[in-house]
Scaffold this active site. Structure first.
Site, PDB file in Angstrom:
ATOM      1  N   GLY A  30      25.351  66.771  41.423  1.00 33.33           N
ATOM      2  CA  GLY A  30      26.416  66.794  42.423  1.00 33.33           C
ATOM      3  C   GLY A  30      26.175  67.745  43.572  1.00 33.33           C
ATOM      4  O   GLY A  30      26.906  67.735  44.558  1.00 33.33           O
ATOM      5  N   CYS A 240      37.436  35.191  40.366  1.00 32.68           N
ATOM      6  CA  CYS A 240      36.414  34.714  41.296  1.00 32.68           C
ATOM      7  C   CYS A 240      36.500  33.191  41.368  1.00 32.68           C
ATOM      8  O   CYS A 240      36.510  32.508  40.340  1.00 32.68           O
ATOM      9  CB  CYS A 240      35.034  35.150  40.821  1.00 32.68           C
ATOM     10  SG  CYS A 240      33.687  34.408  41.771  1.00 32.68           S
ATOM     11  N   CYS A 243      32.867  31.865  39.772  1.00 36.45           N
ATOM     12  CA  CYS A 243      32.476  32.022  38.369  1.00 36.45           C
ATOM     13  C   CYS A 243      33.669  32.250  37.461  1.00 36.45           C
ATOM     14  O   CYS A 243      33.527  32.256  36.244  1.00 36.45           O
ATOM     15  CB  CYS A 243      31.466  33.157  38.208  1.00 36.45           C
ATOM     16  SG  CYS A 243      32.179  34.802  38.383  1.00 36.45           S
ATOM     17  N   CYS A 265      33.337  37.140  43.627  1.00 40.15           N
ATOM     18  CA  CYS A 265      32.612  38.344  43.228  1.00 40.15           C
ATOM     19  C   CYS A 265      31.869  38.913  44.420  1.00 40.15           C
ATOM     20  O   CYS A 265      31.202  38.189  45.159  1.00 40.15           O
ATOM     21  CB  CYS A 265      31.583  38.030  42.147  1.00 40.15           C
ATOM     22  SG  CYS A 265      32.273  37.641  40.550  1.00 40.15           S
ATOM     23  N   CYS A 271      27.489  37.044  39.868  1.00 37.44           N
ATOM     24  CA  CYS A 271      28.279  35.819  39.953  1.00 37.44           C
ATOM     25  C   CYS A 271      27.415  34.599  39.597  1.00 37.44           C
ATOM     26  O   CYS A 271      27.823  33.730  38.829  1.00 37.44           O
ATOM     27  CB  CYS A 271      28.859  35.687  41.355  1.00 37.44           C
ATOM     28  SG  CYS A 271      30.020  34.332  41.552  1.00 37.44           S
TER      29      CYS A 271
END
Ligand SMILES: Nc1ncnc2c1ncn2[C@@H]1O[C@H](COP(=O)(O)OP(=O)(O)OP(=O)(O)O)[C@@H](O)[C@H]1O
Ligand SMILES: [Mg+2]
Ligand SMILES: [Zn+2]
Lengths: 279, 277
Positions: A30, A240, A243, A265, A271
């Protein structure tokens, strides 16, 4: 492969410097490590931080995937893939599972990554405190002293104004209870994927000359109040249109014919796979 | 006022000097400026104690070093030399001006509250009144949003700002309201010591009266210790138990407020008292 270039474009000295910065970043999760960002035949702001990480890491046996906004086919993704292909002669793929190295802008793949993969994220503004403090000297001091009250204030003010924390991307998170980190312009939907991930995540900001890292199994907690938990975007009740997935990050578009809102997606290769198509 | 107890704050030999100074400064001062080297002795050997529950007034003309003292205490800058101890920090055994940055932040946010003469120094004008109060609580480690909002509401009610306006920024507020938001913010963590630097200066008389009344209530209700700076003796007369008179960075007189008003010793104080009548 063009023999006028060194393998992976950068000279070995530059690669070593970037790797050293990456190692330091891994050692202090970080924390933003400065590095001598190189000139590339691509404008800064087009992912040069990510590209430099990719070029310093890639070897002949790697398999590269590049995505932009979740798509393998966007101009930016295609061009970066072409460029790396041109100077490193490695195999490229759109299959998340097949890739050993994935460079991305704006998304983390839906398919969980594994311990032998590396995710490289392109970062425009690495400093999570920039929204509350313009001076670099001041933000450095704030990190050093772990003085994060101003970013908390920003979150609280959002609650006052909007009754919720209205930050959609670059949602700040606390890494290993020490450094507040900007996860980059990914939707906050993807933030939890950084926590305790199997893969190494490296963040590169070319213009701002910073590299930072979330090594595997690192604690990454999106900032939230005791009584107002962190919430990702919700696509409740939506699926979606291609899909049928109901648990992925969905892009909202309009059906040109009916004018209706439709969803699909954002991760295109996921997808395709869900539809049983070859990716 | 409990003069027999341990002081909440002790200041010893505070010096704030601008410029390097020279060995002969003290013999060559013209007001607070060395005629030889040009150094400015904004605070020149200030010592004082603030006891639990008392309001200590500080009067003095413009440039006498009042704000310098207050901002040193609030860590806006580190003085040239001197020792300040707080009863509530390490049992009063350590000089707060030697504390680490993190400790100073805690002292400033937990043990003290400050109201600046200029509200732009004490408030974030672009954040809501509620967030301004929450800032102090966040800085002290608070992470419960609902509790912070509850505390902000309670404090704004106490200073008679309509809680329906707590989502607005102080930019939209009048001078008197801004000072009242500053007071709410200063009280957010119930500090032992409140620093008030010319809270009423620049406000019109009726607004002044309301703010003074509010401070009187705070005194009575919270048993808090207050360091009250004003160049206006009338304000100090109304609120301060004891008073210190500053001139050119030095304390020239101190005592019970009534005493000072009735029997001023120093020529400058006499002048001040006369101008009051
Ligand atoms: N940064 C600085 N550099 C040089 N001199 C300074 C600086 N800041 C303050 N001073 C001087 O320090 C002295 C004390 O200033 P201070 O602001 O403490 O006075 P004050 O008693 O609060 O006055 P006022 O009643 O006008 O608010 C003044 O002579 C001032 O000019
Ligand atoms: Mg002043
Ligand atoms: Zn001198």
């Amino acid at each position: 492969m063009n023999k006028n270039y060194n393998f992976a474009f950068l000279d070995e000295g530059s690669k070593r410097e970037i790797r050293r910065a990456s190692l330091k970043a891994v050692a202090i999760p970080g924390y933003q490590v400065p590095f001598g960002s190189r000139e590339l035949p691509i404008g800064r702001g087009w992912g040069t931080g990510g590209i430099q990480l990719t070029l310093s890491l890639i070897g002949p046996d790697d398999v590269l995937k590049v995505i932009d906004q979740g798509s393998d086919e966007s101009v930016n993704a295609v061009n970066i893939k072409k460029f790396v292909g041109l100077c490193a002669d490695v195999k490229t793929t759109t299959d998340t599972r097949e890739a050993t190295l994935i460079q991305t802008r704006h998304r983390i793949p839906e398919i969980p990554m594994t311990n032998d993969q590396i995710l490289v994220l392109q970062i425009p503004i690495p400093e999570p405190l920039r929204v509350v403090e313009a001076s670099e000297e001041a933000t450095k001091r704030m990190h050093a002293e772990k003085d994060y009250a101003p970013i908390w204030l920003e979150l609280y003010e959002s609650l006052v104004k909007y009754k919720r924390i209205a930050i959609a991307t670059e949602y700040p998170c606390m890494v290993e209870e020490r450094h507040v980190m900007n996860p980059g312009p990914i939707p906050k939907f993807d933030n939890p994927k950084l926590h305790d991930a199997e893969c190494l995540c490296l963040f590169g900001a070319g213009r701002e000359k910073k590299i930072y890292a979330v090594p595997p199994h690192t604690k990454v907690v999106s900032l939230a109040f005791d009584d107002v938990p962190f919430e990702r975007e919700s696509f409740a009740g939506k699926r979606c249109r291609l899909c049928g997935s109901a648990h992925t990050y969905l892009d909202e578009t309009f059906d040109a014919l009916t004018g209706e809102k439709v969803y699909q997606c954002s991760d295109t290769s996921y997808c395709k796979e869900a539809r049983g198509q070859c990716v | 006022m409990r003069l027999n107890e341990t002081p909440v704050l002790r200041v010893k030999n505070l010096i704030v000097r601008y410029g390097d100074g020279c060995p002969a400064c003290q013999e060559n001062l013209d007001k607070n400026r060395c005629a030889l080297c040009g150094a400015i002795w904004a605070a020149n050997d200030i010592s004082l104690d603030v006891y639990p529950g008392e309001t200590l007034g500080i009067v003095g003309e413009s440039g006498s070093g009042k704000t310098t003292l207050m901002r040193s205490l609030y860590f806006d800058f580190t003085p040239t030399s001197g020792v300040a101890t707080l009863r509530d920090h390490k049992d009063g055994q350590e000089n707060i001006w030697g504390a680490s940055a993190a400790e100073r932040r805690m002292i400033r946010n937990i043990h003290m509250g400050m109201v600046y003469q200029n509200p732009a120094l004490g408030l974030r004008m672009d954040y809501s009144a509620a967030a301004n109060i929450a800032e102090k609580i966040l800085a002290a480690g608070g992470r419960n949003a609902g509790q912070m909002t509850g505390r902000a509401r309670e404090l704004l009610e106490a200073v008679e700002i309509m809680t329906s306006r707590m989502g607005e920024t102080p930019k939209n507020f009048s001078g008197g309201m801004r000072q009242r938001v500053q007071i709410s913010k200063a009280l957010a963590n119930s500090p032992a010591l409140l620093l008030l630097d010319e809270v009423t200066t620049g406000l019109d008389l009726s607004v002044q009266a309301r703010v003074l009344d509010l401070i009187r209530k705070i005194k009575a209700r919270h048993g808090i210790s207050i360091l009250l700076v004003s160049h206006d003796l009338a304000v100090v007369r109304m609120l301060a138990d004891r008073t210190i008179v500053m001139l050119d960075g030095k304390i020239v007189e101190s005592g019970l407020t009534d005493q000072i008003l009735e029997d001023p010793r120093h020529a400058y104080t006499q002048q001040l008292v006369h101008s009051l009548i």
